[in-house]
Scaffold this motif. Structure first.
Motif: not given
Length: 137
Positions: A47-60, A121-126
């Protein structure tokens, strides 16, 4: 006389490389019961790997809000088809606000991909909260 579980595990760990590797892997797989489903570290790691890819690819590059959902494949298991309303925000919230600090530690050492996903994900803003009120669009 019967040996203790620790003695049996010790004997297995020196039996052969396959047994040693299996025991090391199983040590990272701690099951937790949350009332709905049994989760383990491998499940969290996927799930973490899927979430990371989704954040990168779809959530800017922004981590999801707690109530955010997404349409994703492989969320429930490796062979799962794409489904809507996957609770990615709740997963991230539970993961980062858990009193089980060992859960994040297990993920950080589970494999390189999980470690890299956590570091990214630790470097990403909410994501910003949705506007509320009558004037919100």
């Amino acid at each position: 006389t019967h040996s203790t579980d620790k003695e049996r595990l010790q004997r297995l760990s020196v039996f052969d490389d396959a047994s040693k590797n299996a025991l090391e892997y199983l040590a990272t797989c701690v099951s937790r019961e949350d009332g709905r489903a049994c989760k383990d570290t491998a499940h969290d790691a996927r799930k973490l790997k899927i979430l990371s890819a989704h954040v990168r690819d779809h959530l800017d590059g922004k981590v999801p809000r707690q109530k955010d959902v997404a349409t994703l494949a492989r969320w429930d298991d490796e062979d799962a088809r794409e489904r809507e309303d996957v609770p990615i925000g709740q997963f991230w919230y539970d993961l980062t606000h858990s009193t089980d600090k060992e859960r994040l530690q297990r993920l950080s050492v589970f494999d390189d991909a999980s470690k890299n996903a956590l570091e990214y994900l630790a470097t990403c803003e909410p994501r910003k909260a949705k506007p509320r009120g009558r004037r919100a669009k």
